[in-house]
Design a protein around this motif. Structure first.
Motif, PDB file in Angstrom:
ATOM      1  N   CYS A   1      -6.089  -1.706  -0.550  1.00 33.04           N
ATOM      2  CA  CYS A   1      -5.521  -2.059   0.745  1.00 33.04           C
ATOM      3  C   CYS A   1      -6.646  -2.393   1.723  1.00 33.04           C
ATOM      4  CB  CYS A   1      -4.689  -0.900   1.272  1.00 33.04           C
ATOM      5  SG  CYS A   1      -4.052  -1.160   2.934  1.00 33.04           S
TER       6      CYS A   1
ATOM      7  N   CYS B   1      -0.457   3.536   3.571  1.00 32.27           N
ATOM      8  CA  CYS B   1      -0.168   3.131   4.955  1.00 32.27           C
ATOM      9  C   CYS B   1       1.020   2.181   5.044  1.00 32.27           C
ATOM     10  CB  CYS B   1      -1.404   2.520   5.626  1.00 32.27           C
ATOM     11  SG  CYS B   1      -1.767   0.829   5.138  1.00 32.27           S
TER      12      CYS B   1
ATOM     13  N   CYS C   1      -6.606   0.430   4.714  1.00 36.02           N
ATOM     14  CA  CYS C   1      -6.964   1.842   4.555  1.00 36.02           C
ATOM     15  C   CYS C   1      -7.736   2.113   3.276  1.00 36.02           C
ATOM     16  CB  CYS C   1      -5.715   2.719   4.637  1.00 36.02           C
ATOM     17  SG  CYS C   1      -4.669   2.611   3.183  1.00 36.02           S
TER      18      CYS C   1
ATOM     19  N   CYS D   1       0.851  -1.185   0.000  1.00 35.71           N
ATOM     20  CA  CYS D   1       0.000   0.000   0.000  1.00 35.71           C
ATOM     21  C   CYS D   1       0.886   1.234   0.000  1.00 35.71           C
ATOM     22  CB  CYS D   1      -0.905   0.003   1.222  1.00 35.71           C
ATOM     23  SG  CYS D   1      -1.851   1.521   1.378  1.00 35.71           S
TER      24      CYS D   1
HETATM   25 ZN   LIG Z   1      -3.094   0.948   3.219  1.00 36.05          ZN
END
Ligand SMILES: [Zn+2]
Ligand SMILES: [Zn+2]
Length: 371
Positions: free
Chosen positions: A102, A87, A105, A84
């Motif tokens: 992801c 994050c 997030c 990701c």
């Molecule tokens: Zn993420």
């Protein structure tokens, strides 16, 4: 060769792990096979090689014909890593499974070509709840929450639920501990003039050992602690040696907190349990005051055993009207937690309909009482 993919014995299609039946299932012809079928085949193949080598009068090892058929030896080329960009979460999956967003997030993920570190979990609890079942369970979960806005759940969104094997460390710790304090016994008696109260104060010392097994600590900094803690416990009776067969269709998060980093958390919990155990043996007093205690692992750090295990969790991240919502479910037991938005209009409507009825009932009761 390490046997990474399991082929259907009827049609040759690539088999998937099916949580519902706990078997390998063919998506093409629907056949189901027990894992043991393939283990027997592997064992047979090994035996054949040994037999051949024996016939030639050489040991299998010397002839170089045996290769490991143990599929816990994961080949990097059979794996994909998604990262990701927001994050930093990293998930690993087999080469047939594709990720686009992801799980932590909701942002897009990037396929990273190479798995630069090793991936060899010691054990795994396979998913028991299938990807088909989870959709129904999630809808049920939302319906159990009153006033969830209707546009919060769409079919397209429910498709985004991801099955993730979350990394944990399981610690075995042979604990030892001491506890000291005072215990007081109070008794009273009387004669014709006085009531006597007697206080006997005793010094209390306890010392003992306690073997703590399979103490779990989550090894992922991405996974919100409350989302994991609330869906525990996992049942270790399903803990099995890791096999690639459990991976297709699911993701495994790579651990980012190593065994020694997490062991301090485990040690703290094990210490508390040890003190509670010692305290539990102090009985027969009217009151007990603990003045001190100490705990540790027998044999120090060397006494600690840790295993890298994967636990099944379903996750659904939702961004709704600028706010974040996370749903998580134990993929083995079905225990779920999450937060959902409340539709103010629906809640207001609910009370608008019911409030006059409640009011009327209250008035009626008043009338009856004062009549
Ligand atoms: Zn993420
Ligand atoms: Zn088939």
């Amino acid at each position: 060769m390490a046997n990474q993919t399991y082929k259907c014995l009827n049609c040759g299609g690539e088999l998937n792990w099916d949580p519902a039946s706990q078997k390998l299932k063919c998506p093409y012809c629907g056949s189901e096979f027990d894992l043991s079928v393939f283990e027997q085949k592997e064992e047979k193949a090994k035996q054949d090689i040994r037999d051949k080598a024996y016939e030639k009068g050489a040991s299998a090892e010397e002839s170089g014909q045996t290769r490991s058929t143990d599929d816990t030896e994961v080949r990097p080329e059979d794996l994909r890593v998604y990262k990701c960009s927001v994050c930093g979460a990293e998930v690993i999956t087999d080469k047939t499974t594709v990720a686009t967003s992801c799980a932590f997030c909701g942002n897009p993920v990037i396929l990273e070509e190479n798995l630069d570190t090793q991936f060899h979990p010691d054990a795994i609890i396979p998913f028991r709840i299938s990807r088909e079942e989870i959709k129904g369970l999630y809808t049920q979960y939302l319906k159990s929450r009153p006033f969830t806005p209707r546009d919060f759940y769409t079919d397209a969104h429910i498709q985004k639920i991801k099955g993730i094997y979350v990394p944990f460390w399981l610690y075995d710790m042979p604990m030892e501990g001491q506890l000291h304090g005072t215990g007081e016994r109070v008794s009273s008696y009387s004669d014709s003039n006085y009531i006597y109260t007697k206080h006997d104060v005793f010094e209390v010392e306890r010392e003992g050992t306690l073997q703590i097994d399979s103490l779990p600590v989550d090894a992922s900094s991405k996974m919100p602690d409350e989302a994991v803690d609330s869906i525990e416990p996992f049942d270790y009776k399903d803990l099995a040696p890791f096999k690639m067969a459990y991976m297709p269709g699911f993701f495994a998060e790579r651990y980012d907190e190593d065994a020694s980093f997490c062991s301090s958390r485990a040690l703290k919990r094990a210490g508390q349990t040890t003190v509670e155990m010692l305290r539990g043996t102090v009985t027969g007093y009217s009151s007990v005051t603990v003045t001190g205690s100490s705990t540790g692992v027998q044999g120090g750090e060397k006494g600690v055993r840790s295993r890298y295990v994967l636990m099944p969790v379903y996750l659904l991240y939702t961004k709704y009207k600028g706010k974040d919502y996370l749903f998580s479910m134990n993929g083995q037991t079905g225990k779920a937690v999450g937060n959902v938005p409340i539709d103010g209009k629906r809640a207001a409507l609910f009370w608008l309909i019911r409030f006059p009825i409640v009011l009327a009932a209250a008035l009626l009761i008043n009338l009856l009482i004062f009549a």
